[in-house]
Scaffold this motif. Structure first.
Motif, short mmCIF file in Angstrom:
data_model
loop_
_atom_site.label_atom_id
_atom_site.label_comp_id
_atom_site.label_asym_id
_atom_site.label_seq_id
_atom_site.Cartn_x
_atom_site.Cartn_y
_atom_site.Cartn_z
N ARG A 107 -12.98 0.87 -8.91
CA ARG A 107 -12.27 1.95 -8.22
C ARG A 107 -13.24 3.05 -7.77
O ARG A 107 -13.09 3.62 -6.68
CB ARG A 107 -11.18 2.52 -9.13
CG ARG A 107 -9.98 1.59 -9.34
CD ARG A 107 -9.23 1.33 -8.02
NE ARG A 107 -8.82 2.57 -7.39
CZ ARG A 107 -7.68 3.21 -7.66
NH1 ARG A 107 -6.84 2.71 -8.55
NH2 ARG A 107 -7.38 4.33 -7.03
N VAL A 134 -4.97 -0.11 -2.51
CA VAL A 134 -4.76 1.17 -3.19
C VAL A 134 -4.25 2.18 -2.18
O VAL A 134 -4.83 2.31 -1.09
CB VAL A 134 -6.07 1.67 -3.83
CG1 VAL A 134 -5.87 3.02 -4.48
CG2 VAL A 134 -6.61 0.66 -4.82
N THR A 163 2.02 -4.82 -9.46
CA THR A 163 2.00 -3.41 -9.05
C THR A 163 1.75 -2.48 -10.23
O THR A 163 1.64 -1.27 -10.04
CB THR A 163 3.33 -3.03 -8.36
OG1 THR A 163 4.42 -3.33 -9.25
CG2 THR A 163 3.51 -3.80 -7.06
N ARG A 177 -9.77 1.28 0.92
CA ARG A 177 -8.51 1.21 0.20
C ARG A 177 -8.04 -0.21 -0.05
O ARG A 177 -7.14 -0.43 -0.86
CB ARG A 177 -7.42 1.98 0.96
CG ARG A 177 -7.63 3.49 0.98
CD ARG A 177 -6.43 4.19 1.57
NE ARG A 177 -6.54 5.64 1.45
CZ ARG A 177 -5.60 6.50 1.81
NH1 ARG A 177 -4.46 6.04 2.31
NH2 ARG A 177 -5.77 7.79 1.67
N ARG A 178 -8.65 -1.16 0.65
CA ARG A 178 -8.22 -2.56 0.48
C ARG A 178 -9.45 -3.44 0.36
O ARG A 178 -10.37 -3.37 1.20
CB ARG A 178 -7.36 -3.01 1.66
CG ARG A 178 -6.11 -2.19 1.87
CD ARG A 178 -5.02 -2.95 2.61
NE ARG A 178 -5.50 -3.54 3.85
CZ ARG A 178 -4.82 -4.46 4.54
NH1 ARG A 178 -3.66 -4.89 4.09
NH2 ARG A 178 -5.30 -4.95 5.67
N LEU A 226 -6.56 -6.65 -3.33
CA LEU A 226 -6.24 -5.37 -3.97
C LEU A 226 -6.09 -4.27 -2.92
O LEU A 226 -6.98 -4.07 -2.08
CB LEU A 226 -7.34 -5.01 -4.96
CG LEU A 226 -7.22 -3.67 -5.68
CD1 LEU A 226 -6.01 -3.67 -6.61
CD2 LEU A 226 -8.50 -3.37 -6.47
N GLU A 249 -0.63 -0.88 -12.63
CA GLU A 249 -2.09 -0.70 -12.60
C GLU A 249 -2.74 -1.14 -13.90
O GLU A 249 -3.86 -1.67 -13.89
CB GLU A 249 -2.45 0.74 -12.29
CG GLU A 249 -3.95 0.93 -12.07
CD GLU A 249 -4.31 2.26 -11.44
OE1 GLU A 249 -5.40 2.35 -10.85
OE2 GLU A 249 -3.48 3.20 -11.52
N VAL A 302 -0.85 1.05 -6.61
CA VAL A 302 -1.80 -0.06 -6.51
C VAL A 302 -1.02 -1.37 -6.43
O VAL A 302 0.00 -1.54 -7.09
CB VAL A 302 -2.75 -0.08 -7.73
CG1 VAL A 302 -3.76 -1.20 -7.61
CG2 VAL A 302 -3.46 1.26 -7.87
N ARG A 303 -1.55 -2.29 -5.61
CA ARG A 303 -0.91 -3.60 -5.47
C ARG A 303 -1.98 -4.67 -5.44
O ARG A 303 -3.03 -4.50 -4.81
CB ARG A 303 -0.11 -3.66 -4.16
CG ARG A 303 0.66 -4.96 -3.96
CD ARG A 303 1.32 -5.00 -2.59
NE ARG A 303 0.38 -5.30 -1.52
CZ ARG A 303 0.18 -4.52 -0.46
NH1 ARG A 303 0.83 -3.37 -0.35
NH2 ARG A 303 -0.69 -4.86 0.47
N ALA A 304 -1.72 -5.78 -6.12
CA ALA A 304 -2.67 -6.89 -6.12
C ALA A 304 -1.90 -8.20 -5.95
O ALA A 304 -1.02 -8.51 -6.76
CB ALA A 304 -3.50 -6.93 -7.39
N TYR A 349 -12.78 -2.53 -13.95
CA TYR A 349 -11.84 -1.91 -13.02
C TYR A 349 -12.20 -0.46 -12.69
O TYR A 349 -12.15 -0.05 -11.53
CB TYR A 349 -10.43 -1.98 -13.58
CG TYR A 349 -9.38 -1.43 -12.64
CD1 TYR A 349 -9.00 -2.15 -11.51
CD2 TYR A 349 -8.77 -0.19 -12.89
CE1 TYR A 349 -8.04 -1.64 -10.64
CE2 TYR A 349 -7.82 0.31 -12.02
CZ TYR A 349 -7.45 -0.42 -10.90
OH TYR A 349 -6.51 0.07 -10.03
#
Length: 368
Positions: A151, A180, A208, A160-161, A178, A210, A185-187, A147
């Motif tokens: 990032r 950001v 949400t 960002r996506r 994903l 992280e 952060v959202r996945a 991860y």
């Protein structure tokens, strides 16, 4: 013409193909179970024409593919690279007797590795989403830090996506959409994390936290990840859409629109079939024709295979399109007909009429 099918005998794929073969007036194909292939069965003889079907949906076969190196529970997202190696070893066993495979190991090896497939398509000028360098896995350098490395790579690219995909996954298993942003952060993902491991689910979850997202990526990274820029798909009504296009012997024949309210469109995740006529109208004749030409170009890169399933997306505004994935076993499209034939009857027709061999000869001549 006598055909052999390597598959899981109780699976509907085998039943549907057998029905198509018999409907064409041919003898029922011989069925060679995947479980037997993986435990040392004698391969089909020289001269046999062999369809290799998906080994999925059978827990015992799944364990055999992974071998003794990985003790995975059903649905557990572990040992995906081992399963990929087991698949290729199984294909080599099937071909060891000199049989002709309708989807040979060389093609399947690329189609079932998202990193390799993306590289082949990109080199051929096929429109695909931009991709980050591989994260983790055994292709290239030793695994990086999961991860954190992801990032860093996203930041360096200014993205960002992204879609984070297991290099050897299928049917959206382990995929994370994903995003950001300033709010965190959202996945969106099929991954169900538990204290005992990661498991594939038929329900899309939104994470949400992280730390949870990082733990998922870190657990998946050792088997290899393919990371693509998240391109905005076009929508119809209140859903985003893409299209599974089946290309048989170089010709796009069957198409299914997949419509979803979220970023993962696979139909088995509870999404709906969309209206193909409506999508074609939105794309326009020129846009649809260009997209089908792209599908033909994709198939030509895998001319050893009788069929490929192309996941095609039109981008917002409908003026551009891109190929999201190409599937070695993407022909399960129940109820979809073209010229009165379902996806399996179309393949049998391409074999009995000689269309497949003519197309392969044309591709070879163009490449010479």
């Amino acid at each position: 013409m006598r055909l052999t099918v390597v598959g899981n005998p109780a699976n509907r794929r085998v039943a549907l193909f057998t029905r198509a073969v018999r409907a064409a007036g041919l003898p029922a194909p011989t069925v060679l179970p995947w479980a037997d292939v993986l435990t040392g069965a004698v391969p089909p003889p020289a001269g046999a024409l062999v369809r290799v079907d998906s080994p999925g949906e059978d827990p015992h076969v799944d364990r055999l593919l992974r071998g003794s190196a990985t003790a995975a529970r059903h649905g557990e997202l572990i040992g995906l690279a081992d399963a990929y190696a087991g698949l290729l070893a199984g294909l080599d066993r099937v071909a060891a007797g000199g049989a002709e495979l309708l989807n040979p190991s060389a093609d399947v090896a690329v189609l079932c590795d998202k990193r390799r497939c993306h590289a082949v398509l990109s080199a051929a000028g096929v429109p695909v989403p931009a991709a980050l360098p591989p994260v983790g896995g055994s292709a290239g350098p030793p695994p990086v830090g999961g991860y954190a490395a992801l990032r860093e790579a996203m930041a360096a690219a200014g993205w960002r996506r992204v879609f984070v995909k297991p290099a050897h996954g299928s049917s959206a298993a382990g995929v994370l959409a994903l995003a950001v942003g300033p709010r965190g952060v959202r996945a969106d993902t099929t991954v169900e994390p538990t204290p005992d491991g990661l498991f594939n689910s038929l329900r899309v979850r939104r994470h949400t936290d992280e730390a949870t997202i990082a733990a998922i990526v870190d657990r998946l990274a050792p088997d290899g990840l393919h990371v693509e820029r998240w391109l905005p798909k076009a929508g119809l009504r209140d859903r985003v859409v893409d299209v599974r296009v089946l290309v048989v012997a170089g010709r796009p024949t069957h198409a299914v629109v997949r419509a979803a309210r979220g970023p993962l469109t696979n139909l088995h995740l509870g999404n709906a079939r969309g209206d193909l006529a409506e999508l074609r109208a939105a794309a326009g004749p020129a846009g649809w024709s260009a997209a089908m030409e792209t599908c033909e170009r994709v198939a030509a890169r895998f001319a050893g295979s009788l069929h490929v399933g192309v996941d095609l997306m039109f981008l917002t505004g409908w003026r551009r399109h891109a190929v999201a994935e190409v599937n070695a076993f993407g022909d399960l499209l129940p109820g979809v007909l073209a010229d009165g034939r379902d996806s399996y009857a179309e393949q049998v027709h391409a074999l009995t009429t000689g269309r497949w061999r003519r197309w392969r000869a044309e591709v070879a001549a163009c490449a010479a």
